[in-house]
Scaffold this active site. Structure first.
Site, PDB file in Angstrom:
ATOM      1  N   SER A 166       0.829  -1.200   0.000  1.00 29.23           N
ATOM      2  CA  SER A 166       0.000   0.000   0.000  1.00 29.23           C
ATOM      3  C   SER A 166       0.861   1.245   0.000  1.00 29.23           C
ATOM      4  O   SER A 166       2.047   1.208   0.382  1.00 29.23           O
ATOM      5  CB  SER A 166      -0.896   0.004   1.254  1.00 29.23           C
ATOM      6  OG  SER A 166      -1.439   1.287   1.505  1.00 29.23           O
ATOM      7  N   TYR A 192       0.464   0.449  10.589  1.00 33.56           N
ATOM      8  CA  TYR A 192       0.005   0.126   9.237  1.00 33.56           C
ATOM      9  C   TYR A 192       1.158   0.226   8.246  1.00 33.56           C
ATOM     10  O   TYR A 192       1.358  -0.665   7.402  1.00 33.56           O
ATOM     11  CB  TYR A 192      -1.122   1.074   8.826  1.00 33.56           C
ATOM     12  CG  TYR A 192      -1.731   0.756   7.480  1.00 33.56           C
ATOM     13  CD1 TYR A 192      -2.362  -0.463   7.255  1.00 33.56           C
ATOM     14  CD2 TYR A 192      -1.675   1.677   6.427  1.00 33.56           C
ATOM     15  CE1 TYR A 192      -2.929  -0.765   6.018  1.00 33.56           C
ATOM     16  CE2 TYR A 192      -2.237   1.391   5.191  1.00 33.56           C
ATOM     17  CZ  TYR A 192      -2.862   0.171   4.991  1.00 33.56           C
ATOM     18  OH  TYR A 192      -3.417  -0.125   3.762  1.00 33.56           O
TER      19      TYR A 192
END
Length: 322
Positions: A166, A192
Site C-alpha cells: 500500500s 500500518y
C-alpha cells in the site's frame, strides 16, 4: 522451473505494460486463459479481493476464497462461477494450518496465491501470541500461509504469489527492535506502514527463495479505494483528499501481477497501476492524502527483506524446511 539458472534481480523500472491507473481487472484478463489453473485469494469476497476473484474466474480459473466468515463469503460470491470458500483467520495460526492442509490434501497444484486480506489502522489489538494485529494479520499470517502452501506452489512449476502492499508504506518501515509496540507507544498509522512495508519486503525475499522452485513474487499498491478496509477510520480521515479508484480498477494491478505474460521472467518488484513502479529515494511524510509515485527504500531493501524473513520464521515458528 528455474533450477538451472542463476537468480537475477529484476530492475525496479516501469516496463510500459500498456495499461494504466484506469485499467480494470476484467480488462487485464481480456486475453488471458486460466482454464485448469487454481488460485487462492485471501479476503477474496469483498472490496478489491472480490473483483480479483471475479476477474480470475472469468478467465477460467478455479478460485478458492479464504474468509473468516464462510457464510458472508458464499453470499458475496454466489454469482461467480468456479469459486470455493474455506474458513481462514489470518490472526489464528491454527486456522492457517487447517486451511493450508485442507488444500494440500486435495493434491492440486497452486498456480496463484494472492495475499489480499488485511486490516488498516485499528485500535491496538493483540493476537493470542501478543503480536500487534496489523503485523500479525497483514504480514505474519500470509507468511505462514505461503510457507505452508509451498509444496503446492512448487507443484505448479510456474507459480506466482502477489502480496498486497500500500501507499501506507510512507508511514514508515519495519521496526525490527519493537515490531509489536511493546516498548513504544502504539501509533495505528506507523503500525500500518510497518505491516505494508513488510508485505513489500516479503515479496522481495520470497522471489529470491522461490525462484529455484519456479515461484515468483510481486508486491502491489492497488491505489486508494473506498472500501470496508477503511472501517476503523473516522469520517474526517475518510474525507482526506486524494484520487480514488473504483474497486474494479483497484483489483487490476493484483490481477496483472498474477497473470501478465510480461512478468514471466521477472519478480520481486513493487507494482502499481499495472506496471512495475519506479524506485524513489525520498519522501516527505505529509499526511494521508499524499500519493506515492513509486516504492520507498525501506519497502524494497534486500537486506531488510532477508532480515524480515528470518524474524518472521522466529515469530511464527514456521520455516520452509518444516
Amino acid at each position: 522451473m528455474a533450477t538451472n539458472n542463476e537468480y537475477k534481480i529484476t530492475p525496479q523500472i516501469p516496463i510500459s505494460s500498456g495499461f494504466d491507473s484506469h485499467t480494470t481487472a476484467l480488462e487485464v484478463v481480456k486475453d488471458i486463459d486460466l482454464s485448469g489453473k487454481v488460485v487462492i485469494v485471501t479476503g477474496g469476497h469483498s472490496g478489491i479481493g472480490l473483483e480479483a476473484t471475479r476477474a480470475l474466474s472469468v478467465a477460467g480459473a478455479t478460485v478458492i476464497v479464504g474468509a473468516r466468515s464462510v457464510e458472508q463469503a458464499k453470499a458475496a460470491t454466489v454469482d461467480i462461477v468456479g469459486v470455493e470458500v474455506e474458513t481462514l483467520d489470518l490472526m489464528d495460526p491454527n486456522s492457517i494450518d487447517v486451511f493450508a492442509q485442507k488444500f494440500l490434501d486435495t493434491g492440486r497444484a497452486l498456480n496463484i496465491l494472492i495475499a489480499n486480506a488485511g486490516i488498516m489502522a485499528p485500535p491496538l489489538v493483540r493476537d493470542s501470541r501478543g503480536y500487534e494485529s496489523q503485523f500479525a494479520t497483514n504480514h505474519l499470517g500470509h507468511f505462514q500461509l505461503t510457507l505452508r502452501l509451498w509444496s503446492a506452489l512448487k507443484k505448479a512449476e510456474n507459480a506466482r504469489v502477489v502480496s498486497l502492499s500500500s501507499t501506507g508504506v510512507r508511514f514508515g518501515g519495519v521496526d525490527f527492535d519493537d515490531p509489536n509496540f511493546d516498548k513504544r507507544e502504539y501509533d495505528k498509522w506507523r503500525a500500518y506502514g510497518q505491516a505494508k512495508s513488510a508485505n513489500a519486503l516479503f515479496a522481495v525475499e520470497l522471489d529470491k527463495r522461490g525462484y529455484a522452485d519456479g515461484i515468483r513474487a510481486f508486491s502491489v499498491h492497488p491505489g486508494r479505494i473506498d472500501s470496508e478496509l477503511a472501517r476503523f477510520l473516522s469520517s474526517q480521515e475518510r474525507a482526506i483528499g486524494g484520487e480514488y479508484k473504483t474497486t474494479e480498477q483497484g483489483a487490476a494491478t493484483s490481477v496483472w501481477c498474477a497473470t501478465s505474460p510480461l512478468l514471466g521472467d521477472k519478480g520481486g518488484v513493487y507494482c502499481l497501476d499495472c506496471d512495475i513502479a519506479e524506485a524513489i529515494s525520498d519522501f516527505a511524510l505529509q499526511g494521508m492524502g499524499q500519493q506515492l509515485t513509486g516504492v520507498l527504500p525501506w519497502a524494497a531493501d534486500r537486506e531488510m527483506a532477508k532480515r524480515l524473513w528470518l524474524m518472521s520464521e522466529e515469530m511464527t515458528g514456521v520455516k520452509l524446511e518444516d
